[in-house]
Design an enzyme around this catalytic site. Structure first.
Site, short mmCIF file in Angstrom:
data_model
loop_
_atom_site.label_atom_id
_atom_site.label_comp_id
_atom_site.label_asym_id
_atom_site.label_seq_id
_atom_site.Cartn_x
_atom_site.Cartn_y
_atom_site.Cartn_z
CE1 TYR A 309 1.13 4.57 -0.79
CE2 TYR A 309 3.09 4.08 -2.08
CZ TYR A 309 1.84 3.73 -1.64
OH TYR A 309 1.27 2.56 -2.07
CB CYS A 310 1.78 5.17 3.56
SG CYS A 310 1.35 4.08 4.92
CG LEU A 311 3.69 5.32 8.19
CD1 LEU A 311 4.75 4.66 9.05
CD2 LEU A 311 2.47 5.63 9.01
#
Length: 579
Positions: A309-311
């Protein structure tokens, strides 16, 4: 004293000065701002054609406004000449269509339009400088919107008449309560209803591994049979993992476990100044790879589905490319939630990423040892000041109404920090230089390449994502040699688009799979060929995981004592509670 010592001392002085200035500017470089405005202004004075165009636009707007005003005075109920953008909700109330508020908001919208023309399309201005100046103009205009002042906001005036001014008393109470909580570093009002381990992050499981950087949670199965391939989720360290395990009704973890998946979750350390030297490679080795090693011992001889998720998706992509380079075949698939691998179109966050800005931000982090959560929150608030700042001021402090706290808002207030070295490397190598997408990112002194990833990929973008614009997430489709890349575009933003559980009202998604050998289509063309569906995208992903699994089996044991992975404590663990 030798020259090296003198150089170190002068550099330390420069860093302290930058850090001092950075505290007052939120980490923004005054030099970068001045440079952008000088670039714009110096080119604007040298283009008389553009100046004539702006004058024509001004006179045209004045004429339209004069005609509109005259018809309003004659009670003709004319059609407004300007229409707010679809995402601008400030003037949606019918009260804004009555005199004199219709004139006020139309005048403001015309100013917005004129300044947009004035700050864009000036020949010779560097693209980033143009974007920075245009962004700054919007910020200043938003500050002086008629919706932000009691005497020019008909909704506030109506509320005042109805309550006899009680709304301002209630608003002052709300403001003083928020100020006191901010001074005492307490969570927002209403957060006390949501507590981690009580009504948030309550899916049963065990922490089966812990090192200095992560706790690894293995969740308790709820079905007699599970898919043979386990699923490891890598959340971003900019957020706490329990956004994926919120309340019982909207927990992605619970949904996956109930569908027969063996789920593992990384919970990241909340770093302090003592962790200032943690690097990107530490997050890969002691985070993602340590978790993969653990899952491989608990579910041996079985490839692992992974999701980031994301980073967390970015570092997972780095780990997957490194494993592919090293002929490590333990990954069965890669899923990316709102995760970027090419940062050339990373949205308005790029306004804060250039050499000057990074120098200031790095010196600020160097002095602290980390990037503080309040500084990150300030940057995100600037990107959506209409929604996150001014609308709240109007609603809570002028109208005197409190927004009800929900689990997602409570999670959003439970912030984290990022260590100096890692965040500096991340911003420079990925955001500024785009090393990962362009094949310059090194792991172990050798570059890695996303095209080496040869497992199926499932990428999710969110249509209203201001942090990882979906067009940027979409680029994974042309960066790998995966046998197939499925891209799914969900409605909602960076967080609400991902937390889109079955039964959530007004949710929809679009999806399309590109297999090896298929022609590449860009994001605009993709919108024309993608299948459209109503409802949550979670069931679609579950079916994708099941179709890329090899059948069912008995659920594995919790941990593996012989391999050193024993039950340390109950989920959600201890790292998630760090403040």
């Amino acid at each position: 004293m030798d020259e090296r010592s003198i150089g170190a001392e002068t550099k330390a002085i420069d860093r302290l000065i930058h850090a001092f200035i950075g505290y007052g500017t939120g980490g923004n470089s005054p030099a970068a701002i001045v440079q952008a405005y000088f670039d714009w202004a110096s080119h604007l004075v040298m283009v008389p054609g553009k100046q004539m165009e702006l004058q024509k636009n001004l006179f045209r707007n004045l004429s339209r406004f004069a005609v509109y005003s005259g018809r309003v005075m004659r009670n003709e109920n004319p059609e407004p000449p300007m229409t707010p953008l679809p995402q601008d909700y400030r003037f949606k109330n019918e009260a804004w269509q009555r005199f004199p508020f219709n004139l006020l908001h139309q005048s403001f919208l015309m100013q917005e339009q004129w300044w947009h023309y004035a700050t864009t399309g000036v020949p010779g201005v560097a693209k980033r400088n143009e974007e920075m100046v245009s962004f700054g103009a919007r910020q200043i205009l938003d500050m002086f919107s008629p919706s932000n002042f009691p005497l020019t906001n008909p909704e506030v005036l109506a509320k005042t008449m109805k309550t006899g001014g009680r709304n301002f008393i209630d608003g002052f109470k709300n403001w003083s309560q928020d100020l006191q909580r901010q001074i005492n570093k307490e969570p927002p009002a209403g957060s006390e209803k949501y507590q981690v381990g009580k009504n948030l992050a309550v899916t049963p499981g065990k922490v089966i591994f812990r090192n200095h950087l992560i706790e690894l949670i293995q969740y308790t199965p709820t079905t007699e049979k599970v898919q043979k391939e386990p699923l490891l989720i890598v959340p971003a360290w900019i957020m706490k993992y329990y956004i994926l395990d919120l309340s019982e009704q909207n927990s992605m973890v619970k949904y996956l476990v109930d569908q027969g998946h063996t789920v593992f979750m990384i919970s990241w350390l909340n770093p302090t100044s003592q962790d200032r030297n943690l690097s990107m490679d530490d997050y890969r080795k002691h985070g993602v790879m340590a978790a993969i090693d653990a899952v491989s011992h608990i579910v041996p001889d079985t490839p692992i589905h992974t999701a980031g998720y994301c980073l967390g998706g970015t570092i997972l992509s780095i780990a997957a490319a490194t494993m592919a380079r090293d002929n490590d075949n333990r990954i069965a698939s890669v899923t990316l939630f709102a995760a970027q691998t090419d940062f050339t179109e990373a949205g308005e966050l790029m306004l804060f990423i250039n050499e000057s800005q990074l120098t200031f931000l790095e010196d600020l982090m160097w002095e602290q040892g980390y990037l503080d959560s309040e500084q990150m929150a300030g940057a995100f608030m600037m990107l959506r000041s209409k929604d996150l700042l001014y609308s709240r001021i109007v609603h809570e402090y002028m109208m005197g109404e409190r927004n009800g706290m929900n689990d997602l808002m409570s999670w959003n207030a439970d912030t984290t920090r990022m260590p100096y070295r890692m965040h500096s490397q991340y911003l420079r190598s990925l955001f500024l230089n785009n090393d990962l997408a362009e094949g310059r990112f090194e792991v172990g002194a050798n570059p890695i390449f996303l095209r080496d990833i040869r497992v199926p990929i499932f990428a999710v973008g969110a249509s209203k994502d201001h942090v990882a614009p979906w067009q940027s997430v979409f680029k994974i489709r042309r960066l790998t040699s995966a046998p197939e890349v499925t891209f799914l575009l969900t409605s909602g933003g960076h967080n609400a688009g991902i937390i889109s559980e079955p039964g959530h009202a007004r949710r929809s998604y679009m999806v399309n799979t590109r297999k090896r050998g298929d022609k590449y289509v860009g994001p605009d063309a993709w919108l024309e060929v993608a299948e459209k569906h109503e409802g949550s995208w979670w069931p679609h992903w579950h079916e994708w995981l099941r179709n890329h699994s090899s059948g069912e089996t008995t659920a594995p044991a919790m941990g593996n004592v012989e391999a050193g992975y024993h039950e340390i404590c109950d989920a959600p663990g201890t790292y998630i509670l760090q403040k």
